[in-house]
Design a protein around this motif. Structure first.
Motif, PDB file in Angstrom:
ATOM      1  N   ASP A  45       0.857  -1.182   0.000  1.00  0.00           N
ATOM      2  CA  ASP A  45       0.000   0.000   0.000  1.00  0.00           C
ATOM      3  C   ASP A  45       0.893   1.233   0.000  1.00  0.00           C
ATOM      4  O   ASP A  45       1.049   1.912   1.015  1.00  0.00           O
ATOM      5  CB  ASP A  45      -0.927  -0.006   1.224  1.00  0.00           C
ATOM      6  CG  ASP A  45      -2.027  -1.036   1.094  1.00  0.00           C
ATOM      7  OD1 ASP A  45      -2.502  -1.260  -0.034  1.00  0.00           O
ATOM      8  OD2 ASP A  45      -2.403  -1.632   2.118  1.00  0.00           O
ATOM      9  N   GLU A  50      -1.740   3.733  -4.507  1.00  0.00           N
ATOM     10  CA  GLU A  50      -2.730   4.820  -4.460  1.00  0.00           C
ATOM     11  C   GLU A  50      -3.072   5.291  -5.868  1.00  0.00           C
ATOM     12  O   GLU A  50      -4.244   5.526  -6.177  1.00  0.00           O
ATOM     13  CB  GLU A  50      -2.196   5.987  -3.623  1.00  0.00           C
ATOM     14  CG  GLU A  50      -2.140   5.713  -2.140  1.00  0.00           C
ATOM     15  CD  GLU A  50      -1.522   6.871  -1.357  1.00  0.00           C
ATOM     16  OE1 GLU A  50      -1.578   8.020  -1.831  1.00  0.00           O
ATOM     17  OE2 GLU A  50      -0.976   6.608  -0.268  1.00  0.00           O
ATOM     18  N   THR A  53      -5.160   2.596  -7.560  1.00  0.00           N
ATOM     19  CA  THR A  53      -6.500   2.597  -6.976  1.00  0.00           C
ATOM     20  C   THR A  53      -7.332   3.741  -7.535  1.00  0.00           C
ATOM     21  O   THR A  53      -8.497   3.551  -7.905  1.00  0.00           O
ATOM     22  CB  THR A  53      -6.414   2.702  -5.434  1.00  0.00           C
ATOM     23  OG1 THR A  53      -5.662   1.599  -4.940  1.00  0.00           O
ATOM     24  CG2 THR A  53      -7.796   2.706  -4.800  1.00  0.00           C
ATOM     25  N   GLU A  54      -6.737   4.916  -7.625  1.00  0.00           N
ATOM     26  CA  GLU A  54      -7.448   6.075  -8.177  1.00  0.00           C
ATOM     27  C   GLU A  54      -7.806   5.846  -9.641  1.00  0.00           C
ATOM     28  O   GLU A  54      -8.916   6.159 -10.080  1.00  0.00           O
ATOM     29  CB  GLU A  54      -6.603   7.345  -8.012  1.00  0.00           C
ATOM     30  CG  GLU A  54      -7.342   8.616  -8.357  1.00  0.00           C
ATOM     31  CD  GLU A  54      -8.632   8.824  -7.573  1.00  0.00           C
ATOM     32  OE1 GLU A  54      -9.595   9.367  -8.158  1.00  0.00           O
ATOM     33  OE2 GLU A  54      -8.702   8.443  -6.387  1.00  0.00           O
ATOM     34  N   ARG A  57     -10.633   3.446  -9.743  1.00  0.00           N
ATOM     35  CA  ARG A  57     -11.840   4.116  -9.267  1.00  0.00           C
ATOM     36  C   ARG A  57     -12.471   4.930 -10.413  1.00  0.00           C
ATOM     37  O   ARG A  57     -13.680   4.954 -10.586  1.00  0.00           O
ATOM     38  CB  ARG A  57     -11.505   5.023  -8.089  1.00  0.00           C
ATOM     39  CG  ARG A  57     -12.725   5.585  -7.372  1.00  0.00           C
ATOM     40  CD  ARG A  57     -12.338   6.379  -6.128  1.00  0.00           C
ATOM     41  NE  ARG A  57     -11.944   5.474  -5.047  1.00  0.00           N
ATOM     42  CZ  ARG A  57     -10.765   5.489  -4.426  1.00  0.00           C
ATOM     43  NH1 ARG A  57      -9.849   6.385  -4.752  1.00  0.00           N
ATOM     44  NH2 ARG A  57     -10.497   4.633  -3.465  1.00  0.00           N
ATOM     45  N   HIS A  85      -6.159  -5.997  -5.636  1.00  0.00           N
ATOM     46  CA  HIS A  85      -6.057  -5.262  -4.368  1.00  0.00           C
ATOM     47  C   HIS A  85      -6.542  -3.822  -4.551  1.00  0.00           C
ATOM     48  O   HIS A  85      -7.305  -3.307  -3.730  1.00  0.00           O
ATOM     49  CB  HIS A  85      -4.615  -5.299  -3.870  1.00  0.00           C
ATOM     50  CG  HIS A  85      -4.417  -4.640  -2.541  1.00  0.00           C
ATOM     51  ND1 HIS A  85      -4.957  -5.139  -1.374  1.00  0.00           N
ATOM     52  CD2 HIS A  85      -3.750  -3.502  -2.193  1.00  0.00           C
ATOM     53  CE1 HIS A  85      -4.633  -4.344  -0.365  1.00  0.00           C
ATOM     54  NE2 HIS A  85      -3.895  -3.344  -0.837  1.00  0.00           N
ATOM     55  N   ALA A  86      -6.122  -3.190  -5.638  1.00  0.00           N
ATOM     56  CA  ALA A  86      -6.542  -1.808  -5.907  1.00  0.00           C
ATOM     57  C   ALA A  86      -8.055  -1.732  -6.129  1.00  0.00           C
ATOM     58  O   ALA A  86      -8.698  -0.777  -5.682  1.00  0.00           O
ATOM     59  CB  ALA A  86      -5.794  -1.251  -7.115  1.00  0.00           C
ATOM     60  N   LEU A  89      -9.638  -1.777  -2.780  1.00  0.00           N
ATOM     61  CA  LEU A  89      -9.469  -0.470  -2.122  1.00  0.00           C
ATOM     62  C   LEU A  89     -10.394   0.581  -2.731  1.00  0.00           C
ATOM     63  O   LEU A  89     -10.864   1.472  -2.034  1.00  0.00           O
ATOM     64  CB  LEU A  89      -8.011  -0.004  -2.222  1.00  0.00           C
ATOM     65  CG  LEU A  89      -6.976  -0.807  -1.435  1.00  0.00           C
ATOM     66  CD1 LEU A  89      -5.571  -0.302  -1.748  1.00  0.00           C
ATOM     67  CD2 LEU A  89      -7.251  -0.741   0.066  1.00  0.00           C
ATOM     68  N   ALA A  90     -10.637   0.466  -4.039  1.00  0.00           N
ATOM     69  CA  ALA A  90     -11.493   1.433  -4.733  1.00  0.00           C
ATOM     70  C   ALA A  90     -12.977   1.143  -4.529  1.00  0.00           C
ATOM     71  O   ALA A  90     -13.830   1.915  -4.963  1.00  0.00           O
ATOM     72  CB  ALA A  90     -11.164   1.437  -6.224  1.00  0.00           C
TER      73      ALA A  90
END
Length: 185
Positions: A45, A50, A53-54, A57, A85-86, A89-90
């Protein structure tokens, strides 16, 4: 114009990912996806996670996750641990997957080959991945192949390294965890 179209050939998923799609491209609930057994590559992470993930998203998972079925409702990730994993998280509930039938040894080889080319890979990850792939090759060949020089040379060629360098990575597997962490750092 039709002559031009005949010359243009779009690359299929099979050709791009070097996989044969057995059940086609599907959307699977991320809760049904599980990490590859003894997966040698760490999913951190960090800032890159990040960013991924963005991106997921905003755009979703653009490249399908490669999986194999473990039972009627569960799947093991062969390639795509970071994307999975992303996606979690999203808050993404379903991801595109390609389901492929693979033996344990074939799955290990595909998993290593799909991850070993990453830009940032720790020495411990590469060491464990090389060991896993060599053991899988030994099992497929059906003999006492071990970590012989020819196999190391082949692995090295596949990854733009010498067989000697592959041997050095393999030796890292013999370090105690504290020393291996120092090598990674």
């Amino acid at each position: 114009m039709s002559k031009v179209r005949e010359k243009i050939k779009l690359t299929s998923y099979d050709e791009l990912l070097k996989v044969e799609i057995t059940d086609g491209l599907k959307e699977i609930d991320v809760d049904k996806l599980h990490d590859f057994s003894n997966h040698p590559f760490k999913v951190s992470d960090d800032e890159k996670m990040e960013e991924l993930t963005e991106s997921i998203r905003e755009r979703g998972v653009l490249l399908p996750i490669l999986v194999r079925k473990t039972n009627d409702e569960e799947y093991e990730i062969i390639s795509g641990h970071r994307r999975t994993h992303a996606a979690r998280l999203a808050g993404i509930e379903k991801v595109p997957v390609i389901i492929r039938e693979l033996s344990d040894d074939d799955a290990t080889i595909v998993m290593v080959d799909s991850n070993i080319q990453r830009e940032e890979i720790l020495p411990s990850e590469k060491a464990k991945a090389y060991k896993m792939k060599m053991n899988a090759i030994k099992n497929i060949k059906g003999g006492p192949l071990g970590h012989n020089a020819r196999t190391r040379d082949i692995l090295g060629e596949e990854n733009s390294e010498s067989g000697r360098q592959v041997q050095r990575y393999l030796r890292l597997n013999e370090l105690i965890p504290e020393l291996l962490d120092m090598v990674d750092n």
